[in-house]
Every structure is written in C-alpha cells, then in structure tokens.
Design a protein around this motif. Structure first.
Motif, PDB file in Angstrom:
ATOM      1  N   UNK A 127      -2.798  -1.336  -0.833  1.00 44.81           N
ATOM      2  CA  UNK A 127      -1.442  -1.886  -0.959  1.00 44.81           C
ATOM      3  C   UNK A 127      -1.498  -3.270  -1.596  1.00 44.81           C
ATOM      4  N   UNK A 128      -2.433  -4.096  -1.142  1.00 49.65           N
ATOM      5  CA  UNK A 128      -2.583  -5.442  -1.695  1.00 49.65           C
ATOM      6  C   UNK A 128      -2.898  -5.383  -3.185  1.00 49.65           C
ATOM      7  N   UNK A 129      -3.819  -4.485  -3.573  1.00 45.76           N
ATOM      8  CA  UNK A 129      -4.171  -4.352  -4.997  1.00 45.76           C
ATOM      9  C   UNK A 129      -2.979  -3.889  -5.825  1.00 45.76           C
ATOM     10  N   UNK A 130      -2.196  -2.961  -5.287  1.00 47.31           N
ATOM     11  CA  UNK A 130      -1.042  -2.442  -6.023  1.00 47.31           C
ATOM     12  C   UNK A 130      -0.021  -3.544  -6.284  1.00 47.31           C
ATOM     13  N   UNK A 131       0.250  -4.374  -5.274  1.00 47.49           N
ATOM     14  CA  UNK A 131       1.218  -5.456  -5.449  1.00 47.49           C
ATOM     15  C   UNK A 131       0.676  -6.502  -6.421  1.00 47.49           C
ATOM     16  N   UNK A 132      -0.622  -6.815  -6.307  1.00 50.95           N
ATOM     17  CA  UNK A 132      -1.227  -7.779  -7.228  1.00 50.95           C
ATOM     18  C   UNK A 132      -1.151  -7.275  -8.661  1.00 50.95           C
ATOM     19  N   UNK A 133      -1.384  -5.986  -8.852  1.00 52.47           N
ATOM     20  CA  UNK A 133      -1.302  -5.389 -10.180  1.00 52.47           C
ATOM     21  C   UNK A 133       0.121  -5.473 -10.723  1.00 52.47           C
ATOM     22  N   UNK A 134       1.101  -5.240  -9.851  1.00 55.29           N
ATOM     23  CA  UNK A 134       2.500  -5.321 -10.264  1.00 55.29           C
ATOM     24  C   UNK A 134       2.856  -6.750 -10.659  1.00 55.29           C
ATOM     25  N   UNK A 135       2.391  -7.724  -9.877  1.00 59.81           N
ATOM     26  CA  UNK A 135       2.669  -9.128 -10.194  1.00 59.81           C
ATOM     27  C   UNK A 135       2.047  -9.507 -11.542  1.00 59.81           C
ATOM     28  N   UNK A 136       0.826  -9.031 -11.782  1.00 63.35           N
ATOM     29  CA  UNK A 136       0.167  -9.326 -13.057  1.00 63.35           C
ATOM     30  C   UNK A 136       0.898  -8.683 -14.222  1.00 63.35           C
ATOM     31  N   UNK A 137       1.397  -7.481 -14.007  1.00 63.49           N
ATOM     32  CA  UNK A 137       2.088  -6.751 -15.073  1.00 63.49           C
ATOM     33  C   UNK A 137       3.394  -7.434 -15.473  1.00 63.49           C
ATOM     34  N   UNK A 142       8.237  -5.350   1.044  1.00 66.86           N
ATOM     35  CA  UNK A 142       9.391  -6.241   1.202  1.00 66.86           C
ATOM     36  C   UNK A 142      10.224  -5.856   2.415  1.00 66.86           C
ATOM     37  N   UNK A 143      10.406  -4.561   2.619  1.00 62.55           N
ATOM     38  CA  UNK A 143      11.214  -4.092   3.751  1.00 62.55           C
ATOM     39  C   UNK A 143      10.557  -4.379   5.096  1.00 62.55           C
ATOM     40  N   UNK A 144       9.244  -4.256   5.149  1.00 64.33           N
ATOM     41  CA  UNK A 144       8.539  -4.441   6.420  1.00 64.33           C
ATOM     42  C   UNK A 144       8.019  -5.857   6.614  1.00 64.33           C
ATOM     43  N   UNK A 145       8.033  -6.661   5.525  1.00 65.11           N
ATOM     44  CA  UNK A 145       7.506  -8.031   5.561  1.00 65.11           C
ATOM     45  C   UNK A 145       6.051  -8.051   6.042  1.00 65.11           C
ATOM     46  N   UNK A 146       5.300  -6.993   5.657  1.00 66.58           N
ATOM     47  CA  UNK A 146       3.904  -6.896   6.103  1.00 66.58           C
ATOM     48  C   UNK A 146       3.153  -5.922   5.222  1.00 66.58           C
ATOM     49  N   UNK A 147       1.997  -6.352   4.706  1.00 64.48           N
ATOM     50  CA  UNK A 147       1.164  -5.451   3.919  1.00 64.48           C
ATOM     51  C   UNK A 147       0.570  -4.360   4.815  1.00 64.48           C
ATOM     52  N   UNK A 148       0.155  -4.748   6.011  1.00 64.65           N
ATOM     53  CA  UNK A 148      -0.449  -3.775   6.924  1.00 64.65           C
ATOM     54  C   UNK A 148       0.563  -2.737   7.376  1.00 64.65           C
ATOM     55  N   UNK A 149       1.775  -3.194   7.699  1.00 69.05           N
ATOM     56  CA  UNK A 149       2.805  -2.255   8.145  1.00 69.05           C
ATOM     57  C   UNK A 149       3.218  -1.322   7.013  1.00 69.05           C
ATOM     58  N   UNK A 150       3.326  -1.869   5.796  1.00 69.74           N
ATOM     59  CA  UNK A 150       3.654  -1.028   4.643  1.00 69.74           C
ATOM     60  C   UNK A 150       2.568   0.022   4.427  1.00 69.74           C
ATOM     61  N   UNK A 151       1.326  -0.385   4.560  1.00 68.06           N
ATOM     62  CA  UNK A 151       0.217   0.560   4.397  1.00 68.06           C
ATOM     63  C   UNK A 151       0.312   1.688   5.413  1.00 68.06           C
ATOM     64  N   UNK A 152       0.666   1.331   6.643  1.00 64.71           N
ATOM     65  CA  UNK A 152       0.790   2.369   7.684  1.00 64.71           C
ATOM     66  C   UNK A 152       1.895   3.360   7.328  1.00 64.71           C
ATOM     67  N   UNK A 153       3.052   2.861   6.875  1.00 59.86           N
ATOM     68  CA  UNK A 153       4.169   3.745   6.510  1.00 59.86           C
ATOM     69  C   UNK A 153       3.815   4.638   5.317  1.00 59.86           C
ATOM     70  N   UNK A 154       3.038   4.092   4.392  1.00 61.47           N
ATOM     71  CA  UNK A 154       2.721   4.819   3.161  1.00 61.47           C
ATOM     72  C   UNK A 154       1.442   5.644   3.269  1.00 61.47           C
ATOM     73  N   UNK A 155       0.787   5.579   4.452  1.00 59.53           N
ATOM     74  CA  UNK A 155      -0.470   6.304   4.661  1.00 59.53           C
ATOM     75  C   UNK A 155      -1.520   5.882   3.628  1.00 59.53           C
ATOM     76  N   UNK A 156      -1.594   4.569   3.418  1.00 61.41           N
ATOM     77  CA  UNK A 156      -2.563   3.996   2.502  1.00 61.41           C
ATOM     78  C   UNK A 156      -3.382   2.955   3.264  1.00 61.41           C
ATOM     79  N   UNK A 157      -4.459   2.503   2.633  1.00 61.82           N
ATOM     80  CA  UNK A 157      -5.225   1.404   3.218  1.00 61.82           C
ATOM     81  C   UNK A 157      -4.553   0.079   2.846  1.00 61.82           C
ATOM     82  N   UNK A 158      -4.711  -0.925   3.699  1.00 65.73           N
ATOM     83  CA  UNK A 158      -4.126  -2.230   3.418  1.00 65.73           C
ATOM     84  C   UNK A 158      -4.662  -2.832   2.113  1.00 65.73           C
ATOM     85  N   UNK A 159      -5.971  -2.734   1.836  1.00 67.67           N
ATOM     86  CA  UNK A 159      -6.454  -3.268   0.554  1.00 67.67           C
ATOM     87  C   UNK A 159      -5.817  -2.576  -0.654  1.00 67.67           C
TER      88      UNK A 159
END
Length: 290
Positions: free
Chosen positions: A27-37, A8-25
């Motif tokens: 990050x996408x899976x984590x947000x999708x899981x949160x939305x489902x929950x 939300x802060x970066x308005x980008x899945x790729x940018x968030x992944x870079x900040x969090x030292x994670x892969x973009x996929x």
C-alpha cells in the motif's frame, strides 16, 4: 486510485491494507508511486497520524468521482446497474427512523430478497460520506452540499399536553402563558432554554423535568405531568388515542421540511434509486408528514 482513496478514508496505511487484503508495504509503495506520477504530495505522515495535504484533499474528491463513474460503467456492462444488489445503509433521527423509515426499509427488503440493509437511527449529525451512508432522511433546512435532495413532507414544532393536565392547570392561549405552566423537555431534541414562536415571540422556559429521550418526555406529558414541545409526527399515536392535545397552534413557527438525501444523483446505483423511489412515495403518502 482505489488504494489512495482507501488510505484517505481510513486515515491509516495499515487499516487500508487490511481492507484491501494487501500488505502494508505494498500500500505504501502504491501511494508513493501515485505521488511520483502526479508530482504532488498527497499525505502528511507522522508516527501517529496520516492526513491529506491540500492537494491530496482535492485529488481525493476527484478520485472518488472517477471511481464512482468507473463502478457505474462496470455495473452497467454487467447488468447489475439495473438490479438492486449489495447492502443499503440508511440514516435518520432515532424516533423518525423507528416510526417511519424502518417500515419502508423492511418493505424494500421484502421486494428485493437479494438485498441487505443497515440503519443508523441516531439524534446527531451524520457525515454521509465518512460513515458510508447511501440514503439519509433529514428534517430541517439543508446546507448546500452538492447532494441530491427530494422534499417529501414537512413537520411542525408543537406544544402539547394531556387533557387531564389542561383540566387541572388550564390551557395556555399565548406563548407567554407558558411561564405559569409545568414544562417538560427532551434534552436530545431541545437543548435550548428558549422556545421560539411566530412573530419572533420567545419564551425562556424553566423545565421541571429534563429527559434524555423524546419517548420519555412524551410519556411524561401523556401521563399529565406537564407540557412539552416536540415535532408533531412524534406524538401521532398519542394524538390519535386522545392522550395528548396540541395547543398554541396559531403561534407556531413555519414547519420544517423533510428531505430524502443521497450523494450520487442520477449516477446512483440501482439499490439507491429503488429505495429512494419507494421512500419518496411512502413518505409523501403519510398524512402525519404533510
């Protein structure tokens, strides 16, 4: 929640992944899981943008508060809540920051060698949350924001000129007299062609010189080139040196308040609380601001 907030802060899945030292996929899976929950869509995704939904906006604010409380609990458990650590980000207007905030900030760093700091001294509105600011020093009346604000002083809007100018052109005794004087303005601070005074007096000015910085227009006024209108702290050194004199003091509008502003209130981390305590004390001691 941390992953969602970073997206939300970066308005980008790729940018968030870079900040969090994670892969973009991931990050996408984590947000999708949160939305489902939680059973709600948090983002509207297109090929060009990522924006929060209405539900996502509300959830974003709740997550920020929850994560802040969690960080406070973790810091308290580790003892760092009582000790200033990390990097402190401070903002104010450009000249005020240079003259009055920077000395306080360097004193703070001298007292806390493990700390680091960065400044954003700029003459434009700053979104404290979006730009990662810990403490803001604001001049003027504040809108309701939910932030903690501590009043530390006031500043006056003053009309001033040099003694040499007044010898050549006379001293204005009423705002209407300004129409017969050479007027200098700073476009960074006074974009309006109308100057307002007490009693709803208004004067439309026709400046002979427009400067894009306060420093430039103050230098021109000190050199006898005309009258200008600034905040009185900006000409403190020139007043003490006798290079400028204030006129029309009886016609000034009420002074503007100065506040130290910060988001977290009583839950602020040690670095913020320690700097705010010092800044409040030093600014209230400053005779130019009271």
């Amino acid at each position: 929640m941390r992953i969602f907030v970073k997206v939300a802060e970066t308005a980008s899945f790729a940018e968030a992944a870079r900040h969090l030292h994670m892969s973009a996929p991931a990050v996408t899976r984590a947000v999708a899981s949160l939305e489902a929950m939680i059973g709600a869509r948090l983002f509207v995704r297109t090929t060009r943008s990522v924006k929060l939904t209405e539900a996502g906006t509300r959830y974003f604010e709740d997550c920020r508060r929850i994560l802040s409380d969690l960080a406070e609990a973790e810091a308290a458990a580790g003892g760092s809540y009582a000790t200033p650590t990390g990097t402190l980000a401070v903002t104010s207007s450009a000249l005020f920051g240079q003259m009055h905030v920077l000395p306080i900030l360097t004193e703070f760093l001298d007292g806390h060698p493990a700390m680091r700091a960065r400044t954003l001294f700029i003459d434009r509105p700053v979104n404290i949350v979006e730009e990662g600011i810990d403490v803001a020093i604001r001049i003027g009346h504040l809108p309701d924001s939910g932030f903690t604000a501590v009043k530390v002083g006031t500043v006056r809007r003053v009309v001033c000129g040099s003694p040499a100018y007044f010898e050549r052109h006379g001293v204005p005794v009423a705002p209407a007299d300004l129409r017969g004087h050479r007027v200098l303005v700073s476009t960074s601070a006074w974009a309006s062609p109308e100057w307002r005074f007490a009693g709803d007096q208004r004067v439309t000015i026709d400046p002979i010189l427009q400067c894009n910085t306060n420093e430039a227009v103050i230098a021109a006024a000190s050199g006898g080139r005309g009258l200008t209108r600034v905040l009185h702290y900006q000409i403190g050194p020139a007043l003490l040196a006798g290079d400028l004199q204030i006129v029309l003091g009886d016609h000034e509008e009420p002074p503007l308040p100065i506040h130290v502003l910060y988001p977290e209130g009583r839950h602020a981390p040690a670095k913020v609380r320690a700097f705010v305590d010092l800044a409040v004390a030093r600014l209230r001691e400053n005779r130019l601001l009271n």
